[in-house]
Design a protein around this motif. Structure first.
Motif, short mmCIF file in Angstrom:
data_model
loop_
_atom_site.label_atom_id
_atom_site.label_comp_id
_atom_site.label_asym_id
_atom_site.label_seq_id
_atom_site.Cartn_x
_atom_site.Cartn_y
_atom_site.Cartn_z
N TRP A 13 74.28 -67.94 24.68
CA TRP A 13 73.84 -66.70 24.28
C TRP A 13 74.59 -66.78 22.72
O TRP A 13 73.99 -66.11 21.86
N GLU A 14 75.57 -67.35 22.60
CA GLU A 14 76.41 -67.32 21.41
C GLU A 14 75.59 -68.05 20.27
O GLU A 14 76.05 -68.00 19.02
N VAL A 15 74.71 -68.80 20.52
CA VAL A 15 73.98 -69.54 19.58
C VAL A 15 73.20 -68.37 18.44
O VAL A 15 73.43 -68.65 17.13
N CYS A 16 72.86 -67.26 18.70
CA CYS A 16 72.65 -66.11 18.03
C CYS A 16 73.31 -64.91 18.07
O CYS A 16 73.18 -64.22 17.11
N ASN A 17 74.25 -65.02 19.24
CA ASN A 17 75.15 -63.58 18.98
C ASN A 17 76.29 -63.99 18.21
O ASN A 17 77.47 -64.58 18.91
N ILE A 22 83.63 -68.38 21.49
CA ILE A 22 82.63 -69.34 21.71
C ILE A 22 81.51 -69.79 20.45
O ILE A 22 81.35 -70.81 20.20
N HIS A 23 81.32 -68.61 19.75
CA HIS A 23 80.34 -69.10 18.54
C HIS A 23 80.96 -69.70 17.70
O HIS A 23 80.44 -70.68 16.87
N THR A 43 69.71 -76.21 19.04
CA THR A 43 70.15 -75.22 19.60
C THR A 43 69.41 -74.13 19.90
O THR A 43 68.27 -73.67 19.27
N ILE A 44 69.36 -73.72 21.08
CA ILE A 44 68.45 -72.59 22.00
C ILE A 44 69.32 -71.34 22.37
O ILE A 44 70.47 -71.65 23.15
N GLY A 45 68.93 -70.22 21.99
CA GLY A 45 69.51 -68.72 22.38
C GLY A 45 68.19 -67.62 22.37
O GLY A 45 67.48 -68.11 22.02
N PRO A 46 68.84 -66.72 23.03
CA PRO A 46 67.79 -65.51 23.37
C PRO A 46 67.29 -65.00 21.96
O PRO A 46 68.18 -64.98 20.84
N GLN A 47 66.18 -64.74 21.83
CA GLN A 47 65.53 -63.93 20.61
C GLN A 47 65.85 -62.64 20.96
O GLN A 47 65.48 -61.98 21.71
N LEU A 48 66.72 -61.95 19.98
CA LEU A 48 67.24 -60.73 20.23
C LEU A 48 66.07 -59.61 19.51
O LEU A 48 65.87 -59.79 18.20
N THR A 52 66.32 -51.48 15.49
CA THR A 52 66.86 -51.53 14.06
C THR A 52 65.93 -52.27 12.92
O THR A 52 65.18 -53.08 13.29
N ALA A 53 66.02 -51.77 11.59
CA ALA A 53 65.46 -52.49 10.70
C ALA A 53 66.30 -53.79 10.12
O ALA A 53 66.05 -54.27 9.18
N VAL A 54 67.40 -54.00 10.82
CA VAL A 54 68.34 -54.96 10.33
C VAL A 54 67.72 -56.45 10.61
O VAL A 54 66.93 -56.71 11.60
N GLN A 55 67.89 -57.22 9.43
CA GLN A 55 67.30 -58.65 9.54
C GLN A 55 67.84 -59.34 10.50
O GLN A 55 69.19 -59.41 10.90
N LEU A 56 67.25 -60.05 11.17
CA LEU A 56 67.73 -60.99 12.44
C LEU A 56 68.92 -61.98 11.62
O LEU A 56 68.68 -62.68 10.38
N PRO A 57 69.69 -62.55 12.41
CA PRO A 57 70.86 -63.14 11.72
C PRO A 57 70.51 -64.95 11.44
O PRO A 57 71.12 -65.60 11.55
N PHE A 58 69.15 -65.22 11.39
CA PHE A 58 68.63 -66.58 11.39
C PHE A 58 67.47 -66.43 10.89
O PHE A 58 66.53 -65.44 10.64
N ASP A 59 66.90 -67.57 10.19
CA ASP A 59 65.66 -67.98 9.62
C ASP A 59 64.56 -68.46 10.71
O ASP A 59 64.86 -69.58 11.36
N ASP A 60 63.50 -67.96 10.99
CA ASP A 60 62.45 -68.50 11.67
C ASP A 60 61.90 -69.72 11.11
O ASP A 60 61.75 -70.02 9.67
#
Length: 71
Positions: A13-17, A22-23, A43-48, A52-60
């Motif tokens: 979970w911490e990969v993207c959270n 742990i992150h 690294t693999i984590g859930p796609q959140l 909200t209009a907040v940009q995801l914390p990673f780049d696709d």
């Protein structure tokens, strides 16, 4: 010497959270893992998703549509 080719997957979970201890551990370990395994460290984590209009914390990255669909 035999070539042992493999990939290292880090699944959590911490990969993207991006909060918590742990992150922090994963982030510091990733530097060494990328240096050693390069693109074979994955690294693999859930796609959140949220409302909200907040940009995801990673780049696709392109080219993973089939994997994303199967997940």
């Amino acid at each position: 010497m035999t070539d042992h080719s493999f990939q290292l997957f880090e699944i959590s979970w911490e990969v993207c959270n991006k909060v918590g201890g742990i992150h922090t551990v994963l982030s510091s370990k990733a530097v060494t893992a990328v240096r050693r395994f390069g693109d074979d460290y994955i690294t693999i984590g859930p796609q959140l998703h949220g409302d909200t209009a907040v940009q995801l914390p990673f780049d696709d990255e392109s080219g993973h549509d089939e994997l994303l669909e199967s997940c």
